[in-house]
Motif scaffolding. Structure first.
Motif, mmCIF file in Angstrom:
data_model
loop_
_atom_site.group_PDB
_atom_site.id
_atom_site.type_symbol
_atom_site.label_atom_id
_atom_site.label_comp_id
_atom_site.label_asym_id
_atom_site.label_seq_id
_atom_site.Cartn_x
_atom_site.Cartn_y
_atom_site.Cartn_z
ATOM 1 N N GLN A 35 0.855 -1.187 0.000
ATOM 2 C CA GLN A 35 0.000 0.000 0.000
ATOM 3 C C GLN A 35 0.893 1.238 0.000
ATOM 4 O O GLN A 35 1.164 1.856 1.021
ATOM 5 C CB GLN A 35 -0.932 -0.018 1.234
ATOM 6 N N ILE A 36 1.366 1.581 -1.178
ATOM 7 C CA ILE A 36 2.260 2.737 -1.320
ATOM 8 C C ILE A 36 1.598 3.733 -2.259
ATOM 9 O O ILE A 36 1.252 3.400 -3.402
ATOM 10 C CB ILE A 36 3.643 2.329 -1.869
ATOM 11 N N PHE A 51 1.698 1.652 -6.069
ATOM 12 C CA PHE A 51 2.425 0.401 -6.252
ATOM 13 C C PHE A 51 1.871 -0.366 -7.452
ATOM 14 O O PHE A 51 0.655 -0.389 -7.694
ATOM 15 C CB PHE A 51 2.315 -0.451 -4.976
ATOM 16 N N SER A 52 2.783 -0.997 -8.200
ATOM 17 C CA SER A 52 2.403 -1.827 -9.342
ATOM 18 C C SER A 52 3.120 -3.161 -9.242
ATOM 19 O O SER A 52 4.311 -3.237 -8.898
ATOM 20 C CB SER A 52 2.760 -1.126 -10.653
ATOM 21 N N GLY A 53 2.394 -4.240 -9.549
ATOM 22 C CA GLY A 53 2.975 -5.582 -9.464
ATOM 23 C C GLY A 53 4.047 -5.850 -10.497
ATOM 24 O O GLY A 53 4.804 -6.830 -10.387
ATOM 25 N N GLY A 64 9.131 -7.828 -1.031
ATOM 26 C CA GLY A 64 8.354 -6.748 -0.419
ATOM 27 C C GLY A 64 7.893 -7.096 0.980
ATOM 28 O O GLY A 64 7.815 -8.271 1.353
ATOM 29 N N CYS A 65 7.589 -6.067 1.732
ATOM 30 C CA CYS A 65 7.099 -6.248 3.109
ATOM 31 C C CYS A 65 5.798 -5.467 3.252
ATOM 32 O O CYS A 65 5.768 -4.242 3.028
ATOM 33 C CB CYS A 65 8.131 -5.755 4.118
ATOM 34 N N LYS A 97 9.606 6.985 -7.011
ATOM 35 C CA LYS A 97 10.107 7.855 -8.069
ATOM 36 C C LYS A 97 11.497 7.451 -8.518
ATOM 37 O O LYS A 97 11.809 7.457 -9.711
ATOM 38 C CB LYS A 97 10.108 9.308 -7.578
ATOM 39 N N HIS A 98 12.357 7.078 -7.578
ATOM 40 C CA HIS A 98 13.741 6.701 -7.895
ATOM 41 C C HIS A 98 13.992 5.207 -7.711
ATOM 42 O O HIS A 98 15.127 4.784 -7.510
ATOM 43 C CB HIS A 98 14.718 7.484 -7.006
ATOM 44 N N LEU A 99 12.926 4.414 -7.733
ATOM 45 C CA LEU A 99 13.096 2.983 -7.511
ATOM 46 C C LEU A 99 13.905 2.325 -8.635
ATOM 47 O O LEU A 99 14.759 1.475 -8.373
ATOM 48 C CB LEU A 99 11.715 2.312 -7.398
#
Length: 311
Positions: A35-36, A51-53, A64-65, A97-99
């Motif tokens: 939930q981001i 968030f996108s899978g 992920g956590c 944004k910077h992932l």
């Protein structure tokens, strides 16, 4: 879950049993829906990042956590060491944004560290494979050597004019060497050359010569060049035939040093003079007052505006 981020943080992978390690490896990284939601703006427009899978599908090592709502590195969680980056094991990455940039940088670091820590193992070859490779290498070397030295007929002609064999040739004329010489140099007259060589082999005066240069010098001193014309032609060919390419390579190296970019417009006469000075520098250094003599000759050639000779 045994493969969740919280479980691996509380109970490290190194402390688990072999069965638990095997199960965690089979399960792979835990990938819950996070939930981001982050507010961003670009060129005066505001929008929401969610968030996108697909983030999991592009990177097999990403975990992920659902508690901290962040991304982690599954291999780093399993095999933590002193140099492991804490951002991917403890804190987590939640900046959408910077992932992509952080993922790319982390994958590069992992590749370089794995390459440095795990040296490549040399593949062990069987004795049969070693023997086969050695045979191929030897065959290649022999083939190239035979191709390089296949044209040697022109070198056999030197045996016709060896003074230490003249007495032997009077008993048995070297027909094989003569035929190979005529095949290598078709410009020679075979019958006339054979007659001249038969006469040379019988005379004692020619047996004292040491080498082709000495024999050619004897012909010139006694004005026998017209009488032994074919032999003289063969001697000139032998004398001017280089045994190696080292001398020619030295000439090209000298030309590269003499004909530089600043001297590119010199005449042929000056180029020959400079090349001769460079090749015969030992003889030039032995001449007394060489520079002074050059200056005097240069100054006395023709009248110039400036007078170079002062008395």
């Amino acid at each position: 879950k045994e493969n969740s981020v919280l479980s691996l943080q509380e109970y490290p992978f190194q402390r688990r049993s072999d069965e638990e390690k095997k199960r965690i490896k089979e399960l792979g990284p835990d990938r819950p829906n996070l939930q981001i939601q982050q507010q961003s703006s670009d060129r005066g427009r505001s929008y929401t990042r969610c968030f996108s899978g697909t983030s999991y599908g592009k990177r097999s090592w990403l975990a992920g956590c659902d508690v901290s709502h962040a991304f982690y590195c599954f291999p780093c969680l399993l095999f933590q060491s002193l140099g492991t980056e804490t951002l991917w094991t403890t804190t987590g990455v939640c900046d959408l944004k910077h992932l992509s940039d952080k993922n790319s940088l982390h994958s590069l670091v992992n590749q370089s560290s794995e390459g440095a820590s795990q040296p490549k193992r040399r593949r062990l070859l069987s004795p049969d494979v070693h023997e086969r490779i050695a045979t191929e290498v030897c065959d290649t070397i022999l083939q190239h050597t035979m191709e390089r030295f296949c044209f040697t007929s022109h070198l056999v002609s030197a045996t016709l004019l060896q003074a230490d064999r003249f007495e032997q040739y009077t008993v048995a004329f070297p027909e094989d060497a003569l035929s190979r010489t005529l095949k290598a140099y078709p410009v020679l007259n075979g019958s006339k050359l054979k007659t001249e060589l038969s006469l040379i082999y019988c005379k004692e005066e020619f047996r004292t010569c040491c080498g082709a240069v000495d024999l050619l010098q004897l012909f010139k001193e006694n004005n026998l060049e017209e009488v032994f014309s074919e032999t003289v032609t063969l001697l000139k060919i032998l004398i001017t035939t280089p045994m190696t390419t080292a001398e020619a390579e030295r000439c090209f190296s000298t030309l590269k040093r003499v004909k530089t970019f600043l001297r590119n417009s010199m005449t042929q006469e000056r180029l020959n003079a400079l090349a001769m000075l460079s090749m015969e520098k030992r003889m030039v250094t032995e001449i007394i007052d060489f520079n002074q003599k050059v200056i005097e000759k240069f100054a006395s050639q023709k009248e110039r505006r400036a007078k170079f000779i002062f008395k």
